[in-house]
Design a protein around this motif. Sequence first.
Motif, PDB file in Angstrom:
ATOM      1  N   TYR A   1      -5.862  -1.301  -9.861  1.00 20.69           N
ATOM      2  CA  TYR A   1      -4.721  -0.452 -10.172  1.00 20.69           C
ATOM      3  C   TYR A   1      -3.549  -1.297 -10.667  1.00 20.69           C
ATOM      4  CZ  TYR A   1      -7.237   3.110  -7.543  1.00 20.69           C
ATOM      5  OH  TYR A   1      -8.181   3.997  -7.106  1.00 20.69           O
ATOM      6  N   ASP A   2      -3.048  -0.987 -11.861  1.00 22.54           N
ATOM      7  CA  ASP A   2      -1.870  -1.671 -12.394  1.00 22.54           C
ATOM      8  C   ASP A   2      -0.635  -0.981 -11.829  1.00 22.54           C
ATOM      9  OD1 ASP A   2       0.210  -2.748 -13.841  1.00 22.54           O
ATOM     10  OD2 ASP A   2      -0.725  -2.474 -15.792  1.00 22.54           O
ATOM     11  N   PRO A   3       0.194  -1.684 -11.063  1.00 16.07           N
ATOM     12  CA  PRO A   3       1.348  -1.027 -10.444  1.00 16.07           C
ATOM     13  C   PRO A   3       2.452  -0.638 -11.429  1.00 16.07           C
ATOM     14  CG  PRO A   3       1.378  -3.368  -9.988  1.00 16.07           C
ATOM     15  CD  PRO A   3       0.087  -3.072 -10.681  1.00 16.07           C
ATOM     16  N   GLY A   4       2.278  -0.954 -12.703  1.00 17.96           N
ATOM     17  CA  GLY A   4       3.297  -0.642 -13.693  1.00 17.96           C
ATOM     18  C   GLY A   4       3.175   0.744 -14.297  1.00 17.96           C
TER      19      GLY A   4
ATOM     20  N   VAL B   1      -3.682   9.966  -9.976  1.00 18.52           N
ATOM     21  CA  VAL B   1      -2.359   9.394  -9.738  1.00 18.52           C
ATOM     22  C   VAL B   1      -2.555   8.002  -9.142  1.00 18.52           C
ATOM     23  CG1 VAL B   1      -0.219   9.634  -8.438  1.00 18.52           C
ATOM     24  CG2 VAL B   1      -1.307  11.649  -9.417  1.00 18.52           C
ATOM     25  N   ASN B   2      -1.841   7.035  -9.659  1.00 14.23           N
ATOM     26  CA  ASN B   2      -1.950   5.657  -9.206  1.00 14.23           C
ATOM     27  C   ASN B   2      -1.293   5.515  -7.825  1.00 14.23           C
ATOM     28  OD1 ASN B   2      -1.905   2.919  -8.815  1.00 14.23           O
ATOM     29  ND2 ASN B   2      -1.003   2.422 -10.783  1.00 14.23           N
ATOM     30  N   PRO B   3      -2.077   5.240  -6.782  1.00 11.21           N
ATOM     31  CA  PRO B   3      -1.489   5.136  -5.444  1.00 11.21           C
ATOM     32  C   PRO B   3      -0.648   3.874  -5.253  1.00 11.21           C
ATOM     33  CG  PRO B   3      -3.809   4.579  -5.366  1.00 11.21           C
ATOM     34  CD  PRO B   3      -3.517   5.056  -6.768  1.00 11.21           C
ATOM     35  N   TYR B   4      -0.741   2.934  -6.192  1.00 10.39           N
ATOM     36  CA  TYR B   4      -0.008   1.677  -6.081  1.00 10.39           C
ATOM     37  C   TYR B   4       1.110   1.555  -7.105  1.00 10.39           C
ATOM     38  CZ  TYR B   4      -3.985   0.591  -3.199  1.00 10.39           C
ATOM     39  OH  TYR B   4      -4.934   0.626  -2.221  1.00 10.39           O
ATOM     40  N   PHE B   5       1.507   2.678  -7.701  1.00 10.29           N
ATOM     41  CA  PHE B   5       2.571   2.656  -8.699  1.00 10.29           C
ATOM     42  C   PHE B   5       3.870   2.178  -8.059  1.00 10.29           C
ATOM     43  CE2 PHE B   5       6.002   5.184 -10.885  1.00 10.29           C
ATOM     44  CZ  PHE B   5       6.083   4.359 -11.989  1.00 10.29           C
ATOM     45  N   ALA B   6       4.462   1.157  -8.631  1.00 13.32           N
ATOM     46  CA  ALA B   6       5.726   0.610  -8.121  1.00 13.32           C
ATOM     47  C   ALA B   6       6.866   1.334  -8.822  1.00 13.32           C
ATOM     48  CB  ALA B   6       5.794  -0.886  -8.387  1.00 13.32           C
TER      49      ALA B   6
END
Length: 90
Positions: free
Chosen positions: A26-29, A67-72
């Motif tokens: 997962y890309d947090p961007g 949905v990205n669970p690691y989205f910063a």
Amino acid sequence: MMRIPVSAILTTGMALTSASASAQTYDPGYPVCLQTYGRDGNAISCGYSSLAQCKASASGRAAQCIVNPYFARPQAEPRRRSRTLPGVSE
């Protein structure tokens, strides 16, 4: 006599430390990821800024948008507080 155990220990240590590291899935961007399914396995690529953008890429494919669970999330600017206290006149 000591050479065999030392070389065995060194060989084992090198094999354990050289194990391949898996890439971050997962890309947090980016907030949205495309998960694809195929014969060679599944893949997740996070490079979408909206569900609509991801769904356009997923259309007609064995894929789904998640949905990205690691989205910063971008940090919000801290609010400035008033220097005067309510009910206190200067």
